[in-house]
Design a protein around this motif. Sequence first.
Motif, short mmCIF file in Angstrom:
data_model
loop_
_atom_site.label_atom_id
_atom_site.label_comp_id
_atom_site.label_asym_id
_atom_site.label_seq_id
_atom_site.Cartn_x
_atom_site.Cartn_y
_atom_site.Cartn_z
N ARG A 210 35.01 50.09 25.67
CA ARG A 210 36.27 50.46 25.50
C ARG A 210 36.13 51.36 27.19
O ARG A 210 37.91 50.59 27.43
N ILE A 211 35.79 50.97 28.08
CA ILE A 211 36.17 50.97 29.60
C ILE A 211 36.61 49.56 29.99
O ILE A 211 37.67 49.16 30.44
N ALA A 212 35.96 48.53 29.10
CA ALA A 212 36.25 47.11 29.12
C ALA A 212 38.13 46.30 29.04
O ALA A 212 38.36 46.00 29.88
N GLU A 213 38.31 47.16 27.80
CA GLU A 213 39.18 47.04 26.99
C GLU A 213 40.64 47.86 27.80
O GLU A 213 41.61 47.60 28.07
N GLU A 214 39.94 48.82 28.12
CA GLU A 214 41.47 49.70 28.98
C GLU A 214 41.53 49.18 30.84
O GLU A 214 42.75 49.21 30.74
N CYS A 215 40.59 49.23 30.78
CA CYS A 215 40.78 48.12 33.02
C CYS A 215 40.89 46.96 32.90
O CYS A 215 40.70 46.39 34.71
N GLY A 216 39.82 46.34 32.04
CA GLY A 216 40.01 44.83 31.77
C GLY A 216 40.80 43.77 32.66
O GLY A 216 41.92 44.25 32.46
N PRO A 217 40.51 42.27 32.74
CA PRO A 217 39.38 41.80 33.03
C PRO A 217 38.64 42.55 33.74
O PRO A 217 39.26 43.20 35.16
N LEU A 218 37.23 43.07 33.56
CA LEU A 218 35.86 42.74 34.41
C LEU A 218 35.82 42.54 34.97
O LEU A 218 36.35 40.99 34.89
N LEU A 219 35.60 42.52 36.75
CA LEU A 219 34.84 41.88 37.75
C LEU A 219 33.73 40.93 36.40
O LEU A 219 32.82 41.62 35.91
N THR A 220 33.35 39.58 37.10
CA THR A 220 32.03 39.14 37.07
C THR A 220 30.98 39.42 38.13
O THR A 220 31.41 38.88 39.43
N PRO A 221 29.83 38.63 38.20
CA PRO A 221 28.93 38.65 39.13
C PRO A 221 29.37 37.16 40.17
O PRO A 221 29.30 37.94 41.20
N ASP A 222 30.53 36.13 39.76
CA ASP A 222 30.29 35.36 40.55
C ASP A 222 31.40 36.05 41.48
O ASP A 222 31.74 35.28 42.55
N ASP A 223 32.51 37.32 40.83
CA ASP A 223 33.31 37.35 42.17
C ASP A 223 32.87 38.40 42.73
O ASP A 223 33.56 38.14 44.24
N VAL A 224 31.56 39.00 42.92
CA VAL A 224 31.16 39.76 43.82
C VAL A 224 30.66 38.75 44.81
O VAL A 224 30.24 38.85 45.99
N ALA A 225 29.86 37.58 44.29
CA ALA A 225 28.61 36.34 44.79
C ALA A 225 29.89 36.17 46.03
O ALA A 225 29.78 35.76 47.74
N GLU A 226 30.73 35.35 45.43
CA GLU A 226 32.22 34.86 47.17
C GLU A 226 32.18 35.74 48.02
O GLU A 226 32.86 35.62 49.40
N THR A 227 32.71 37.03 47.59
CA THR A 227 32.97 38.22 48.16
C THR A 227 31.56 38.07 49.68
O THR A 227 31.80 38.23 50.96
N VAL A 228 30.42 38.74 49.07
CA VAL A 228 29.25 38.22 50.46
C VAL A 228 29.80 36.97 50.92
O VAL A 228 29.59 37.11 52.28
#
Length: 252
Positions: A210-228
């Motif tokens: 339900r969270i994913a439907e309301e807020c998505g598209p959600l982040l992916t691990p790659d999104d965080v990795a690119e930020t690092v």
Amino acid sequence: MADGRIAIVTGASSGIGRAVAGHLARAGARVVAAGRNADQLGRLADELAAAPGEIVTAPGDMTEPGYAEGLLATAERTWGPATVFVLSAGKGLPGTVLGSDPARWRELVEANYLAVLHQLRAGGAEFTRQAAADGGGQARDIVVIGSTVGRQVSAANPVYGSTKFALHSLVEALRQEVCALNVRVTLIEPGFVRSGFQEAAGYDMAWFDRIAEECGPLLTPDDVAETVGFVIDRPRHVHLDDIRLRPTRQRA
């Protein structure tokens, strides 16, 4: 830049840690990939065999005494002193103060607070030792994966969130302690990430859908990795010390 740097990444068996280890190796870094699942670490190493960087795996439990020191020793023995330490390992726990399982509280605090405190101490001590030897002539980076729930109180997930509040305090305190030596301590606070973390921790997946439907598209691990990767690629005099990273449609 990541190219040529020596990095340690905890929690590299899966999720965000796995994505960070892969991102750094593909950018040319030499990576000690640490995690509890030796088979998954082996598969990661196989996938990265042709990457510009290199990878060695270090299976183990982050709550074991000497865990962080052993990772630093592995890096130095293999390539030389590490200059990047990414702390991504951690556990989740569903439930409220009244509704969560008290039998799991101690394990959560040991994994998300005490083990990370030991890693921060080990990494900070090693990097300041290196910096004292070369006058802080290069940037050294400690990057910690926190959570938006460690910044905004959640009545639905307070026990897990409280460990992140405590962790965020430690990260800022260490930043202040070591910044004069060009040691950069960075907190990255992701919002909802689709990574397998929720399933492993036992969260209600119908709720998460339900969270994913309301807020998505959600982040992916790659999104965080690119930020690092972006954080550690900044010039030595530039420090992005605290980044909140949310799906665009996530309100809280």
